[in-house]
Motif scaffolding. Structure first.
Motif, mmCIF file in Angstrom:
data_model
loop_
_atom_site.group_PDB
_atom_site.id
_atom_site.type_symbol
_atom_site.label_atom_id
_atom_site.label_comp_id
_atom_site.label_asym_id
_atom_site.label_seq_id
_atom_site.Cartn_x
_atom_site.Cartn_y
_atom_site.Cartn_z
ATOM 1 N N VAL A 30 0.758 -1.189 0.028
ATOM 2 C CA VAL A 30 -0.088 0.161 -0.125
ATOM 3 C C VAL A 30 0.900 1.267 0.019
ATOM 4 C CG1 VAL A 30 -0.305 0.014 2.649
ATOM 5 C CG2 VAL A 30 -2.072 1.277 0.937
ATOM 6 N N GLU A 31 1.950 1.370 0.739
ATOM 7 C CA GLU A 31 2.664 2.442 0.766
ATOM 8 C C GLU A 31 3.472 2.683 -0.388
ATOM 9 O OE1 GLU A 31 4.315 2.697 5.547
ATOM 10 O OE2 GLU A 31 5.486 3.391 3.970
ATOM 11 N N TYR A 34 0.953 3.811 -2.974
ATOM 12 C CA TYR A 34 0.256 5.123 -2.713
ATOM 13 C C TYR A 34 1.570 6.237 -3.166
ATOM 14 C CZ TYR A 34 -0.820 9.440 0.136
ATOM 15 O OH TYR A 34 -0.914 10.431 0.752
ATOM 16 N N ARG A 35 2.616 6.065 -2.889
ATOM 17 C CA ARG A 35 3.859 6.827 -3.181
ATOM 18 C C ARG A 35 3.899 7.300 -4.605
ATOM 19 N NH1 ARG A 35 7.106 5.073 0.677
ATOM 20 N NH2 ARG A 35 7.935 3.328 -0.832
ATOM 21 N N PHE A 39 3.055 11.038 -6.229
ATOM 22 C CA PHE A 39 4.219 11.364 -7.264
ATOM 23 C C PHE A 39 3.463 12.003 -8.293
ATOM 24 C CE2 PHE A 39 8.758 11.511 -6.870
ATOM 25 C CZ PHE A 39 9.144 10.663 -6.066
ATOM 26 N N THR A 51 -5.410 5.073 -4.990
ATOM 27 C CA THR A 51 -5.132 3.735 -4.536
ATOM 28 C C THR A 51 -6.080 2.748 -3.804
ATOM 29 O OG1 THR A 51 -3.265 5.150 -3.511
ATOM 30 C CG2 THR A 51 -3.533 2.838 -2.344
#
Lengths: 185, 426
Positions: A30-31, A34-35, A39, A51
């Motif tokens: 997930v991180e 998401y990142r 961006f 997401t």
């Protein structure tokens, strides 16, 4: 290298349709997803929405017994396409004005908003990010996925639908261009 | 200098300063789990065995690159050879649900082409034609599956299916022309009659796929809608040709085609055309009404409408004055479309009445086929107007699928409320 534990989770999620295994995969990715999205869209709310959408779409994909050569590749590909759809929906109305984004051709750049303005990072790193913003989308994506997300060439090739040699060449050109832009400052 | 740039990029990764809100991550996980748990049938999930599971299991122990790059292609080669030389029926059956891009798809296509080639070799024209129509039916099913699946390269897959389908359509129409012209080939009444029924089924499947795409919206859907329209035109050309063969053979005295057969086939085609153009007119009318109501509200107070449209439609964060202009534009399009489909409905009704008169009076001559083609052309044109109008309307309002109580798709409507399907009762 994807470890055995992750491979096993993917196997359980895809063959046994095990929601718990998919939940654990969500925790792993997930991180990163998401990142990757943040961006590109530069907005926390939009990144969260997209997401959520990505994980649900991937679950629907695996529910239909379709082939998955690479789970992370699938996640990033769906994320990339979801962001493209987001920009297409925005581009349909050229009079939409976003106060956050001053980039004229945001679909091309794929780098909306100076999200890093609020983050306490070193001046040099900020300089690199300023320069990254000026690259075309393909170069940005390759650099983001390889150097910032830490993906392997093979994974990036699957996401960007190119062969591995093309990705290596792309990365080389992207870094060269980034270096030129950084030196110009 | 490159090393310096790369070092800085890696520092950004290591800093891990960019990340989602932890509360959101947890809440989103809970929501996702509740959503996916509703979709899983735990009784069947564990028991389902598929070839794909085998490759997945193998990938646990052997690198994926080797499984998909070496082991699987080798298996396909061996299987294709096995089918040609030994007829491995189970494998052919397993490939039936595959679509372009699936590893078993070449096996499926190979089996189809072999059947067609064998029929052509022994000179069984009607049998060959039937096999080719079966292949077209398969392409239509594949199109439907491709559209419903969540694939990143839908357009390519759909284009591949359409391209193969078009090739078969050309061959089918050629064969039907030969069957029509060659007096020694009897219509084998049943085969050509069956083709008209099968094309009806294919048109329905394509219509369902079309409905799904209009409801989905988006740029990718617009491209796929064009492919569907091409597919529908192709299937309609086969239907027209089959009817032409049936009527011609009857007029030439082919006993396998009775007057009753002609009446049934042409009558069914006419009824279908009437239903279709009526549904088209009603869809466009209902869309026009919703858009007109939204236009009326927007004219007096666009701020009332703006938040609803921003939430529900694909257009987000749009300024009120822009929404007002957009709604005016869409209303103009749907009004014009409603007028045209109303006209088309009237024209089709008139032509259908002419043909029915011919059938009732027993006056079956070759002009019957031309009149039926004109009816079908008018229906197809009206359908294209509907698709364009609905696609335009979905730029500001969400579309919903309208289904009958028996589950069959009745059409598409637009709405201002967040539902995806509406059931209509008889």
């Amino acid at each position: 290298m994807i470890d055995f534990k992750e491979k096993l989770l993917v196997y359980k999620a895809t063959t046994k349709k095990d929601p718990e295994s998919f939940g654990l995969l969500y925790d792993l990715y997930v991180e990163k997803i998401y990142r990757f999205i943040y961006f590109k869209v530069g907005s926390k709310e939009e990144a969260e929405d997209i997401t959520s959408e990505v994980f649900l779409k991937v679950w629907n994909h695996i529910s239909e017994d379709k082939e998955i050569k690479s789970f992370s590749g699938l996640l990033y590909r769906v994320a990339r396409n979801s962001v493209i759809d987001y920009y297409r929906a925005r581009a349909r109305d050229p009079q939409v004005v976003s106060l956050e984004n001053e980039s004229e051709n945001e679909t091309e750049r794929g780098f909306a908003g100076r999200w890093y303005d609020n983050i306490d990072i070193k001046m040099e790193a900020q300089g690199v990010l300023n320069s990254l913003e000026k690259l075309k989308q393909e170069y940005q994506e390759a650099i983001t996925l390889y150097y910032i997300e830490g993906l392997k060439i093979a994974e990036i090739a699957a996401i960007m639908n190119k062969n591995q040699t093309s990705i290596r060449v792309l990365l080389h050109r992207a870094v060269k261009k980034l270096k030129e832009i950084t030196q110009e400052k | 200098m490159s090393k310096e740039v790369i070092k800085q990029l890696r520092e950004i990764r290591q800093s891990q300063m960019i990340g989602p809100d932890k509360t959101w991550v947890k809440n989103n996980r809970d929501l996702l789990m509740s959503q996916i748990k509703n979709t899983v049938n735990l009784e069947t999930a564990d028991k389902k065995i598929s070839v794909q599971n085998f490759w997945n299991a193998l990938s646990l122990f052997i690198p994926e690159k080797i499984v998909y790059g070496v082991v699987r292609p080798l298996a396909v080669l061996l299987l294709a050879f096995g089918i040609t030389s030994g007829g491995w029926i189970a494998t052919t059956e397993a490939s039936q649900n595959s679509v372009p891009g699936d590893w078993l798809y070449p096996v499926k296509r190979s089996a189809e082409k072999t059947k067609i080639a064998m029929a052509a070799l022994v000179g069984a024209k009607t049998t060959e034609t039937q096999y080719r129509v079966d292949a077209i039916k398969q392409r239509v099913q594949e199109m439907k599956q491709i559209i419903n699946d969540d694939n990143s390269n839908k357009n390519e897959m759909a284009a591949s299916a359409i391209s193969d389908m078009n090739k078969e359509i050309v061959e089918v129409n050629k064969n039907l022309e030969e069957i029509k012209s060659d007096k020694s080939i009897l219509a084998s009444g049943q085969v050509v009659k069956d083709i008209t029924k099968q094309t009806a089924g294919m048109t329905l499947a394509l219509k369902e796929a079309q409905t799904g795409l209009i409801v989905l919206g988006g740029e990718e859907s617009k491209d796929l809608l064009k492919e569907i329209t091409t597919a529908k035109d192709g299937v309609k050309s086969v239907e027209n040709k089959a009817v032409e063969v049936v009527v011609t053979k009857h007029l030439e005295g082919d006993k396998t085609v009775t007057p009753q057969d002609v009446n049934n086939i042409v009558g069914t085609a006419l009824d279908k055309a009437l239903d279709e153009v009526k549904e088209t007119k009603e869809s466009v009318e209902s869309v026009g009404k919703v858009v007109a109501e939204v236009k009326t509200v927007a004219a007096t107070n666009v701020a009332t409408v703006t938040p609803i449209i921003n939430v529900l439609s694909s257009v987000k964060n749009v300024a009120p004055e822009v929404i007002g202009t957009k709604i005016q534009e869409v209303a103009g399009t749907t009004e014009a479309a409603a007028a045209k489909t109303e006209q088309a409905n009237g024209a089709v009704q008139q032509k259908v009445n002419e043909v029915k008169e011919m059938l009732n009076s027993g006056n079956l001559d070759s002009s019957l086929v031309d009149k039926l083609k004109a009816v079908n052309t008018a229906v197809q044109e009206a359908d294209k107007i509907k698709v364009d109008a609905l696609s335009k309307a979905t730029e500001v309002l969400p579309a919903v699928k309208v289904v009958k109580e028996d589950g069959t798709v009745a059409g598409v409507a637009v709405t201002t409320t967040p539902v995806t399907t509406t059931v209509i009762k008889k």
